[in-house]
Enzyme design. Structure first.
Site, PDB file in Angstrom:
ATOM      1  N   HIS A  68       0.819  -1.221   0.000  1.00  0.00           N
ATOM      2  CA  HIS A  68       0.000   0.000   0.000  1.00  0.00           C
ATOM      3  C   HIS A  68       0.848   1.263   0.000  1.00  0.00           C
ATOM      4  O   HIS A  68       0.314   2.365  -0.005  1.00  0.00           O
ATOM      5  CB  HIS A  68      -1.032  -0.026   1.141  1.00  0.00           C
ATOM      6  CG  HIS A  68      -0.487   0.311   2.505  1.00  0.00           C
ATOM      7  ND1 HIS A  68      -0.114  -0.661   3.406  1.00  0.00           N
ATOM      8  CD2 HIS A  68      -0.277   1.492   3.113  1.00  0.00           C
ATOM      9  CE1 HIS A  68       0.316  -0.078   4.522  1.00  0.00           C
ATOM     10  NE2 HIS A  68       0.228   1.239   4.364  1.00  0.00           N
ATOM     11  N   VAL A  88      19.618  15.080   8.988  1.00  0.00           N
ATOM     12  CA  VAL A  88      21.060  15.152   8.784  1.00  0.00           C
ATOM     13  C   VAL A  88      21.380  14.528   7.428  1.00  0.00           C
ATOM     14  O   VAL A  88      20.831  13.479   7.084  1.00  0.00           O
ATOM     15  CB  VAL A  88      21.804  14.396   9.915  1.00  0.00           C
ATOM     16  CG1 VAL A  88      23.313  14.430   9.692  1.00  0.00           C
ATOM     17  CG2 VAL A  88      21.435  14.981  11.255  1.00  0.00           C
ATOM     18  N   ASP A 116       0.428  -7.559   1.504  1.00  0.00           N
ATOM     19  CA  ASP A 116       0.776  -6.140   1.485  1.00  0.00           C
ATOM     20  C   ASP A 116       2.300  -5.977   1.434  1.00  0.00           C
ATOM     21  O   ASP A 116       2.917  -5.560   2.414  1.00  0.00           O
ATOM     22  CB  ASP A 116       0.178  -5.472   2.735  1.00  0.00           C
ATOM     23  CG  ASP A 116       0.288  -3.954   2.686  1.00  0.00           C
ATOM     24  OD1 ASP A 116       0.478  -3.403   1.582  1.00  0.00           O
ATOM     25  OD2 ASP A 116       0.183  -3.313   3.765  1.00  0.00           O
ATOM     26  N   SER A 212       4.365   2.378   7.929  1.00  0.00           N
ATOM     27  CA  SER A 212       4.037   1.328   6.959  1.00  0.00           C
ATOM     28  C   SER A 212       5.226   0.962   6.100  1.00  0.00           C
ATOM     29  O   SER A 212       5.982   1.830   5.669  1.00  0.00           O
ATOM     30  CB  SER A 212       2.899   1.792   6.049  1.00  0.00           C
ATOM     31  OG  SER A 212       1.685   1.666   6.725  1.00  0.00           O
TER      32      SER A 212
HETATM   33  C1  4AZ Z   1      -0.774   3.189   8.845  1.00  0.00           C
HETATM   34  O1  4AZ Z   1      -1.688   3.939   8.690  1.00  0.00           O
HETATM   35  C2  4AZ Z   1      -0.762   2.312  10.040  1.00  0.00           C
HETATM   36  N1  4AZ Z   1      -0.865   0.394  14.600  1.00  0.00           N
HETATM   37  C3  4AZ Z   1       0.259   1.391  10.162  1.00  0.00           C
HETATM   38  C4  4AZ Z   1       0.278   0.568  11.257  1.00  0.00           C
HETATM   39  C5  4AZ Z   1      -0.693   0.692  12.225  1.00  0.00           C
HETATM   40  C6  4AZ Z   1      -1.704   1.601  12.099  1.00  0.00           C
HETATM   41  C7  4AZ Z   1      -1.744   2.425  10.997  1.00  0.00           C
HETATM   42  C8  4AZ Z   1      -0.640  -0.253  13.368  1.00  0.00           C
HETATM   43  O2  4AZ Z   1       0.158   3.104   8.002  1.00  0.00           O
END
Ligand code: 4AZ
Length: 535
Positions: A68, A88, A116, A212
């Site tokens: 994603h 930096v 994913d 992510s």
């Molecule tokens: C995100 O939005 C996301 N707590 C990634 C991981 C988590 C929540 C949101 C897990 O990329």
């Protein structure tokens, strides 16, 4: 169910502003990462320097991130490696030319992507540490302590479902693998897929928006093994909702076939023909999820000729090759990383000396065959094949006249094949290699047959000339025609011309002319009606 799946498109690196509710500072509950432990970590940024996802260097030119995280086109993404503090100017800023999402990436439940994963290809290799990927093994058992790092939001507020700012300094935190039942209880079986996901948490510690694609790692210090990538979850650090990670273990095939060398072609065969070879090969996916090859590279070892083909090609026709010498042809599979070990075969382009031929009856018991030779045909020899059903005796090899090459040679048999099949072998003198056997089918010859009767013309009186008219004949040509004159049924010696000057001796006698017509189908004689000479 409320699944937060927010991508921080523009994270400002200002200090995290405390928000109301369950706000917790850092990755969410983390601490500044120890640079030496995270040498493989990568930041995905826009061309303007906004960090939006994390990743891991899994090969010098490959970064593994979340599917994603494919938000921008490759040209609009850059990757920072070898730096934990993004403010930096340490580390490397690398360009991206390909973003290869897992072929099964999908979102059957909005905000809960499956498979994913995405492999990002860098235009130039990163000098960063490469982290080994956990593949082909069971996912870590519930209770296993892992660690995660990222530059994402350091706070989350459940009261208004808002995410805090990201951080310029990489944050890390330990998380503990939750039992699968806990994950499915939290998110439901539709969203949480136990096959390719894992969920992990520790009180108040979690990955969050902007993390992510970042690494979920086992092991201590610099000796880590990449277990998964940050994928999704409801909020961050919420007791009831562990963070969800996509696993690498089930994707060994796709990862290895994408970042590694491709599988070699499976089988190769070459068909030989005149000045050319047709190469066929097969390629099988080493496993179901394997990436397709970028292409194939065919080489002729003796000449150094190299041909590049697209990934769907399974066949190549090589032309303009020298006949008679064996050539080694190798085929290798290519992808972004290089080429597989090749498979090879040996084949010899073989001259096809005869391209067309015709056969005609040249006479009774004689056939003329004309062979058109290829321009490169040299030292051509021929002989007529003498099968058991042929009437004529074997012929020795005969050298075709020098001027026959490269146009035509004519073969005249001294007999007829009984079944009207005429086999002629054409071979090159060099090495006496038989290169062509031509089988000529001749139609059954039909015997000559008079369509109109033979007759004598002229005035039958002494001193005038009579003419022996052949009439018209049907049947397989060519015909050889002869005549014989008769007086009162007796042969006139030497009288075989079409015309006869009537003599005094002929007066009162009956003159006739016998016509013989020979053709491939046989010989037929016919005699004219008699003419009586005036006395
Ligand atoms: C995100 O939005 C996301 N707590 C990634 C991981 C988590 C929540 C949101 C897990 O990329």
């Amino acid at each position: 169910m409320r699944i937060a799946y927010v991508l921080m498109l523009c994270l400002c690196f200002a200090a995290a502003v405390g928000t109301a509710g369950a706000a917790t500072p850092r990755i969410v509950g983390g601490q500044a990462a120890v640079a030496a432990d995270w040498g493989f970590v990568a930041a995905l940024e826009t061309s303007y320097g906004s960090q939006f996802c994390g990743g891991s260097v899994v090969a010098p030119q490959w970064v593994l991130t979340a599917g994603h995280c494919r938000i921008y086109s490759a040209g609009a993404v850059r990757v920072v490696t070898g730096a934990t503090d993004l403010t930096v100017s340490s580390g490397q800023v690398l360009m991206v030319d390909r973003q290869l999402r897992h072929p099964l990436y999908r979102q059957p439940v909005q905000g809960a992507p499956r498979d994913d994963l995405m492999l990002v290809h860098l235009t130039t290799p990163s000098a960063a540490t490469v982290i080994p990927i956990a593949t082909g093994v069971k996912p870590p058992a519930a209770g296993t302590l892992l660690r995660v790092a990222g530059w994402g939001a350091t706070s989350y507020s459940s009261s208004d479902d808002s995410y805090g700012a990201g951080t310029s300094v990489l944050q890390q935190t330990p998380v503990r693998v939750s039992p699968a039942a806990t994950c499915t209880a939290a998110y439901g079986t539709d969203a949480f897929e136990t096959e390719d996901m894992i969920c992990a948490a520790l009180p108040g510690k979690d990955a969050c928006a902007g993390d992510s694609g970042g690494p979920l790692v086992s092991g201590k210090g610099a000796s880590g093994l990449l277990i998964g990538v940050v994928s999704w979850g409801t909020g961050c650090g919420l007791k009831a909702y562990p963070g969800v990670y996509s696993l690498t273990v089930h994707n060994r095939c796709w990862i290895e076939s994408t970042i590694g060398l491709p599988a070699a072609p499976a089988a190769i065969a070459a068909a030989e023909s005149d000045g050319s070879l047709t190469i066929n090969w097969e390629w099988k996916k080493p496993c179901a999820g394997a990436s397709d090859p970028a292409g194939f590279r065919v080489r002729v070892l003796e000449t150094g000729q190299t041909v590049e083909l697209g990934g769907s090609a399974r066949r190549l026709n090589l032309t303009g090759l020298a006949n008679g010498a064996p050539l080694t042809i190798s085929v290798a599979t290519t992808n972004l990383n290089g080429e597989s070990t090749p498979i090879s075969t040996t084949a010899t382009p073989t001259p096809n000396l005869v391209t067309t031929q015709e056969a005609i009856w040249s006479a009774y018991q004689q056939v003329t065959s004309t062979f058109v030779l290829a321009p490169h045909a040299t030292d051509v020899q021929w002989r007529v094949e003498t099968g058991t059903r042929l009437r004529f005796s074997p012929q020795p090899w005969q050298l075709a006249p020098a001027n026959a090459t490269p146009s035509t040679i004519t073969v005249i048999t001294d007999g007829l094949p009984v079944d009207n099949d005429l086999d002629v072998r054409i071979a090159t003198a060099t090495g006496d290699v038989i290169t062509a056997t031509e089988r000529i089918q001749l139609a059954e010859p039909t015997p000559p047959k008079a369509i109109s009767a033979v007759r004598l013309r002229g005035v039958p009186s002494v001193g005038s000339t009579l003419q022996c008219d052949l009439g018209r004949w049907s049947g397989t040509r060519p015909f050889v025609v002869s005549r014989q004159w008769f007086r009162d049924g007796r042969k006139l010696a030497g009288a075989i011309d079409p015309r006869l000057l009537v003599q005094q001796a002929d007066a009162g006698s009956a003159l006739t002319c016998r016509v013989s017509v020979s053709g491939p189908g046989g010989r037929v004689q016919q005699t004219t009606p008699k003419v009586v000479v005036d006395s």
